[in-house]
Enzyme design. Structure first.
Site, PDB file in Angstrom:
ATOM      1  N   GLY A 215       0.812  -1.217   0.000  1.00 45.23           N
ATOM      2  CA  GLY A 215       0.000   0.000   0.000  1.00 45.23           C
ATOM      3  C   GLY A 215       0.844   1.265   0.000  1.00 45.23           C
ATOM      4  O   GLY A 215       0.554   2.212  -0.731  1.00 45.23           O
ATOM      5  N   THR A 216       1.896   1.284   0.811  1.00 44.66           N
ATOM      6  CA  THR A 216       2.716   2.499   0.893  1.00 44.66           C
ATOM      7  C   THR A 216       3.318   2.843  -0.460  1.00 44.66           C
ATOM      8  O   THR A 216       3.300   4.003  -0.889  1.00 44.66           O
ATOM      9  CB  THR A 216       3.834   2.316   1.947  1.00 44.66           C
ATOM     10  OG1 THR A 216       3.220   2.146   3.223  1.00 44.66           O
ATOM     11  CG2 THR A 216       4.769   3.512   1.989  1.00 44.66           C
TER      12      THR A 216
ATOM     13  N   GLN B 278      -7.771   0.320   2.892  1.00 46.14           N
ATOM     14  CA  GLN B 278      -8.657  -0.286   3.906  1.00 46.14           C
ATOM     15  C   GLN B 278     -10.065  -0.501   3.358  1.00 46.14           C
ATOM     16  O   GLN B 278     -10.959  -0.898   4.116  1.00 46.14           O
ATOM     17  CB  GLN B 278      -8.714   0.582   5.171  1.00 46.14           C
ATOM     18  CG  GLN B 278      -7.407   0.675   5.939  1.00 46.14           C
ATOM     19  CD  GLN B 278      -7.005  -0.609   6.662  1.00 46.14           C
ATOM     20  OE1 GLN B 278      -7.728  -1.616   6.649  1.00 46.14           O
ATOM     21  NE2 GLN B 278      -5.852  -0.596   7.291  1.00 46.14           N
TER      22      GLN B 278
ATOM     23  N   ALA C 130      -3.784  -2.774  -1.163  1.00 49.48           N
ATOM     24  CA  ALA C 130      -2.710  -3.624  -0.615  1.00 49.48           C
ATOM     25  C   ALA C 130      -3.246  -5.018  -0.332  1.00 49.48           C
ATOM     26  O   ALA C 130      -4.376  -5.185   0.127  1.00 49.48           O
ATOM     27  CB  ALA C 130      -2.157  -3.006   0.664  1.00 49.48           C
TER      28      ALA C 130
ATOM     29  N   HIS D 228      -2.161  -7.393   1.927  1.00 46.92           N
ATOM     30  CA  HIS D 228      -2.214  -7.952   3.286  1.00 46.92           C
ATOM     31  C   HIS D 228      -3.292  -7.348   4.161  1.00 46.92           C
ATOM     32  O   HIS D 228      -3.390  -7.667   5.353  1.00 46.92           O
ATOM     33  CB  HIS D 228      -0.837  -7.835   3.961  1.00 46.92           C
ATOM     34  CG  HIS D 228      -0.396  -6.427   4.185  1.00 46.92           C
ATOM     35  ND1 HIS D 228      -0.253  -5.892   5.426  1.00 46.92           N
ATOM     36  CD2 HIS D 228      -0.091  -5.452   3.319  1.00 46.92           C
ATOM     37  CE1 HIS D 228       0.135  -4.628   5.312  1.00 46.92           C
ATOM     38  NE2 HIS D 228       0.235  -4.347   4.032  1.00 46.92           N
TER      39      HIS D 228
ATOM     40  N   THR E 262      12.104  -6.252 -10.854  1.00 46.90           N
ATOM     41  CA  THR E 262      11.514  -7.592 -10.929  1.00 46.90           C
ATOM     42  C   THR E 262      10.480  -7.758  -9.812  1.00 46.90           C
ATOM     43  O   THR E 262      10.798  -7.529  -8.647  1.00 46.90           O
ATOM     44  CB  THR E 262      12.634  -8.647 -10.783  1.00 46.90           C
ATOM     45  OG1 THR E 262      13.605  -8.391 -11.803  1.00 46.90           O
ATOM     46  CG2 THR E 262      12.092 -10.059 -10.932  1.00 46.90           C
TER      47      THR E 262
ATOM     48  N   CYS F 152       2.351   1.008  11.434  1.00 49.62           N
ATOM     49  CA  CYS F 152       3.676   1.571  11.171  1.00 49.62           C
ATOM     50  C   CYS F 152       4.059   2.591  12.229  1.00 49.62           C
ATOM     51  O   CYS F 152       5.207   3.004  12.292  1.00 49.62           O
ATOM     52  CB  CYS F 152       3.752   2.158   9.767  1.00 49.62           C
ATOM     53  SG  CYS F 152       2.430   3.255   9.400  1.00 49.62           S
TER      54      CYS F 152
END
Ligand code: PLP
Length: 375
Positions: A69-70, A172, A192, A194, A230, A315
């Site tokens: 996501g970041t 989210q 994202a 996860h 990659t 984070c």
């Protein structure tokens, strides 16, 4: 363990694990290689792209894979914002959006940060008057700490009228509410893996066809030059697997909401004050402050009881500063930010988890504690 930190990371779902196992076996070669082994990896990468695109209502060629996501948000805000003279954002963004806006501001871009007082959304008229044709609107769809669901459709509509560009941080949102980029007037949407049943290490930025975006990295022509390097085929394949199961994840939300409401009722009974707007929010989270306590002490005590929760954004965990999101929502009640607990649920959460977590909170609160400096 009782795991109530699904807004930080979700357990990988069966579909994700299966896709990752296939990719571990057949996706180790470099997907940019032209030989048969490379083509095998490439096929897995493109299958994942199709699955992510389907979950987003997008065309596969408009999906750019990232490391999470970041990176997707950074690519969206910096890649679109570098050519703009103004950024319009909110005071309650995830640090990935907030820090990208700060960086552009340091380079001379004008940044307007809309309020979210009491956890409520900025009015559409406020968003409209902040926007001009040379602006980028960079906003989240769902708040990571309180679960607030912002009126993103109305905001993107006024942004379009103002001929501004729009980056939506849907990190989210995906897996909790339906996400359909075709119906959204945005130029880029970040997600994202996860946060929705996939592994960490993968994410994506959907970019509207024809919109120019400056890559963050320099190098090869991967992801059509928008994200050289990659890719992690195994993580991306897992993300694709989770996206293939996104409908069943969303279908579990009604059950999750009932569990969240039960958990929240118990927290209020134990003296918790609920943060954020409880009307317009996703079903997966409750955020409660216990006056007189420090959130990080509660998190540590609950950890010893076998209950995994957080004070706010993962984070920022480990830092003892109070949540900037809650400080922005409640500037006159700083104790709320210092005393906050975020408990977030997912499809794996059971009634027993809720009962066990509530009992643990009760035990912890019955002990002596050090006073909250923000009293
Ligand atoms: C709203 C929001 N945006 C962005 C991110 C960053 O995602 P990642 O953890 O994949 O870097 C998060 C993660 O918590 C988030 O909640």
């Amino acid at each position: 363990l009782i795991y109530l930190d699904h807004h930080a990371a979700t357990p990988t779902c069966a579909a994700a694990r299966e896709a990752m196992a296939d990719a571990e076996a057949d996706g180790w070669a470099n997907p940019a290689s032209v030989h048969a082994a490379g083509r095998g990896s490439r096929a897995l990468l493109e299958r994942a792209r199709d699955r992510v695109a389907t979950a987003l209502g997008a065309e596969p060629s408009d999906v750019v894979f990232t490391s999470g996501g970041t990176e997707a948000v950074s690519l969206g805000v910096l890649g679109l914002g570098r050519r703009r003279t103004a950024i319009v954002t909110t005071r309650v963004e995830h640090p990935s959006v907030a820090a990208a806006a700060d960086r552009l501001e340091a380079g001379g871009t004008h940044v307007i940060r809309l309020p979210a007082l009491g956890g409520r959304a900025a009015r559409v008229a406020e968003v409209r008057s902040a926007l001009g044709p040379d602006a980028l609107l960079a906003v989240q769809w769902v708040n990571h700490e309180t679960g607030a669901r912002w009126p993103i459709e109305a905001w993107t509509e006024v942004a379009r009228e103002a001929r501004a560009l729009v980056l939506v941080d849907a990190t989210q949102a995906l897996g909790k509410i339906p996400v359909d980029v075709a119906a959204l007037d945005a130029d880029a949407v970040a997600v994202a893996s996860h946060k929705m049943g996939g592994p960490s290490g993968a994410g994506a930025l959907w970019v509207r066809r024809g919109v120019d975006i400056d890559p963050l990295l320099v190098g090869g022509a991967q992801e059509r030059g928008r994200r050289p390097g990659t890719p992690d085929v195994v993580a991306v394949a897992g993300f694709g697997g989770a996206c293939a199961a996104v409908e069943s994840r969303c279908a579990a939300m009604a059950r999750i909401e009932a569990l969240r409401d039960e958990l929240e009722r118990c927290l209020v009974e134990l003296g918790g004050v609920i943060n954020g707007d409880t009307e317009r929010r996703v079903p997966t989270v409750t955020n409660a402050s216990f006056r007189g306590w420090r959130g990080e002490h509660l998190v540590a005590a609950l950890d010893l009881e076998g209950v995994c929760v957080s004070t706010g954004a993962a984070c920022s965990s480990g830092k003892s500063e109070p949540s900037p999101v809650l400080l922005a929502m409640y500037p006159d009640e700083p104790w709320r930010a210092a005393a906050a607990l975020r408990l977030s649920l997912g499809p794996e959460t059971s009634r027993d988890d809720v009962a066990g977590a509530t009992a643990a909170v009760r035990r912890v609160l019955s002990r002596a504690h050090s006073p909250n400096d923000f009293e």
